[in-house]
Design a protein around this motif. Structure first.
Motif, PDB file in Angstrom:
ATOM      1  N   UNK A   1      -7.393  14.750 110.749  1.00  0.00           N
ATOM      2  CA  UNK A   1      -8.324  15.017 109.642  1.00  0.00           C
ATOM      3  C   UNK A   1      -8.280  16.518 109.343  1.00  0.00           C
TER       4      UNK A   1
ATOM      5  N   UNK B   1     -17.616  14.878 120.527  1.00  0.00           N
ATOM      6  CA  UNK B   1     -18.687  14.113 119.853  1.00  0.00           C
ATOM      7  C   UNK B   1     -20.008  14.581 120.440  1.00  0.00           C
ATOM      8  N   UNK B   2     -20.997  14.818 119.594  1.00  0.00           N
ATOM      9  CA  UNK B   2     -22.318  15.306 120.008  1.00  0.00           C
ATOM     10  C   UNK B   2     -22.185  16.539 120.894  1.00  0.00           C
TER      11      UNK B   2
ATOM     12  N   UNK C   1     -22.741  20.610 114.251  1.00  0.00           N
ATOM     13  CA  UNK C   1     -23.336  19.773 113.203  1.00  0.00           C
ATOM     14  C   UNK C   1     -22.450  18.557 112.888  1.00  0.00           C
ATOM     15  N   UNK C   2     -21.148  18.796 112.728  1.00  0.00           N
ATOM     16  CA  UNK C   2     -20.227  17.706 112.377  1.00  0.00           C
ATOM     17  C   UNK C   2     -20.239  16.600 113.429  1.00  0.00           C
TER      18      UNK C   2
ATOM     19  N   UNK D   1     -22.444  15.545 115.303  1.00  0.00           N
ATOM     20  CA  UNK D   1     -23.606  14.640 115.347  1.00  0.00           C
ATOM     21  C   UNK D   1     -23.251  13.285 114.737  1.00  0.00           C
ATOM     22  N   UNK D   2     -22.256  13.289 113.828  1.00  0.00           N
ATOM     23  CA  UNK D   2     -21.952  12.089 113.049  1.00  0.00           C
ATOM     24  C   UNK D   2     -20.517  11.591 113.229  1.00  0.00           C
ATOM     25  N   UNK D   3     -19.647  12.468 113.663  1.00  0.00           N
ATOM     26  CA  UNK D   3     -18.229  12.098 113.680  1.00  0.00           C
ATOM     27  C   UNK D   3     -17.551  12.640 114.934  1.00  0.00           C
ATOM     28  N   UNK D   4     -16.447  11.995 115.273  1.00  0.00           N
ATOM     29  CA  UNK D   4     -15.642  12.400 116.413  1.00  0.00           C
ATOM     30  C   UNK D   4     -14.501  13.287 115.941  1.00  0.00           C
TER      31      UNK D   4
ATOM     32  N   UNK E   1     -10.875  15.004 116.901  1.00  0.00           N
ATOM     33  CA  UNK E   1      -9.755  14.639 117.772  1.00  0.00           C
ATOM     34  C   UNK E   1      -8.789  15.818 117.906  1.00  0.00           C
TER      35      UNK E   1
END
Lengths: 260, 260
Positions: A56, A121-122, A207-208, A210-213, A215
């Motif tokens: 991504x 993540x998180x 921040x990112x 919190x919602x997405x993983x 990689x």
């Protein structure tokens, strides 16, 4: 450590850069700890490729105050991220092609780029800092007329060659205390401190995730403080101290560089 | 031919689906013509993965008139494309996770997906048609409050699991004469003709490749005519005739499916 990806006999090869020598590696640095193969090539004539092809391709739009004010936008109150597209990536030394249809401002933006090295993540801030493989340089080339009139940024920011990235990933640098300089044919056109960001890379990662993983191999382009007009026939260099210089010639799609 | 990607012993494996049997393949269909390895597994219990992980994940936003009118937007006068992110992809049968923070409408959109099989630049319509490896199904899950209040679509459309795709790539279907049906727990909630698109997939490919190169494995999601509310504890099926059914349970991030 400096990790590059170069073209050798027509194929992409990962390499560790030591001075003027590229030591070839047996794998990608985002997939583990690659080892030197024992072969090396001089850096002088190699074709650089983007040092990583992200899963991504994240990009921060408005993250330096002067740039935000230039566009008359409000200063963001939280980190929000957008996307760019892999087709647009190209490497150092390779041409930025100005499409024949582009009219109006055709501009460079010199950007710090975070390359993710671990699944995330998180994340808290410390974990976000540890997740970084290293830092590289991006040029967020933009065709402003398309940007302002199209419904999305698809061709204004993602036409082929509009996203030079490189020349390599530097693993040993503090990205928040560097200077970004944009030169056209050697003449300084913009200069700003990487630390002038509204939100720094780790604010974004916290921040990112919190919602997405995130990689390994994902990249996050951090935005720019200034824009610089590009003309076919010239060369644009983006230097970030402690990382290196991303240099690209600009050519006209019609194949005839304008002579200014 | 139906090409799937399944999880076997924890690893992704490509497979050709024939009735209820998955014949394992020795490579990806986007990289050439893979051959059967001779091993097969019954389809019943397999975990589907997204049938392809795209290099670029293209998505069309406003492409069906009812959907455009629902949002009070003008009908586009030319094909313009946006992006989604690979982190959000998940496979058939795997859960769509509703984040704890999501409030308001949380919706499914059933979409036809083109999977590119060849490198494509400056394509005419016939070449665009020939470039397609096959067709699959996507669910463009969207958290509307985030979509309306965030500056980009990052978390509203790209939080983890928000982009189910699959169950497989169907190579032998005319995508323009099919019916898309969205069901919640077996009850039809939306039904529309794939052919009702404002611009069809080939219109998009012709326009896009004026500026960018498409690569094998890139995907183009074609938009939806209707949106359907999702509730944790239910299952959403998206069927496109001639392709198959993409089925996903919806769960709450807090781990306790709501009982309606």
């Amino acid at each position: 450590m400096r990790y590059a990806r170069i073209r050798l006999d027509g194929r992409p090869v990962h390499a560790e850069i030591d001075g003027d020598i590229a030591h070839l590696l047996d794998g990608s640095p985002v997939d583990g700890k690659p080892r030197r193969t024992g072969s090396s090539v001089p850096l002088g004539g190699v074709d650089f490729l983007p040092p990583v092809i992200p899963g991504v391709f994240y990009a921060v739009g408005l993250n330096y105050r002067a740039h935000i004010e230039h566009y008359g936008k409000p200063v963001p109150d939280r980190p929000e991220v957008g996307y760019r597209a892999n087709n647009a990536l190209t490497g150092a030394r390779l041409p930025i092609v100005k499409p024949a249809e582009v009219k109006g401002r055709f501009e460079a933006e010199g950007e710090l780029v975070a390359v993710i090295g671990r699944t995330l993540r998180r994340a808290g801030r410390a974990e976000a800092q540890e997740s970084i493989l290293g830092w590289t340089i991006g040029n967020d080339v933009s065709a402003r007329e398309w940007q302002h009139h199209d419904r999305t940024f698809w061709r204004s920011k993602n036409s082929d060659t509009f996203k030079p990235m490189g020349p390599w990933i530097e693993t040993d640098v503090d990205p928040l205390v560097q200077t970004t300089t944009v030169r056209i044919d050697g003449v300084v056109k913009a200069e700003f401190a990487t630390g002038d960001m509204v939100f720094d890379p780790f604010d974004y990662l916290v921040e990112m995730t919190k919602y997405l993983t995130l990689h390994p191999g994902d990249v996050l382009w951090m935005g720019a403080d200034s824009t610089v007009q590009l003309e076919p026939g010239s060369t644009v260099d983006i230097e970030i101290t402690g990382i290196g210089t991303l240099s690209n010639p600009v050519v006209d799609e019609r194949g005839t560089p304008h002579v200014q």
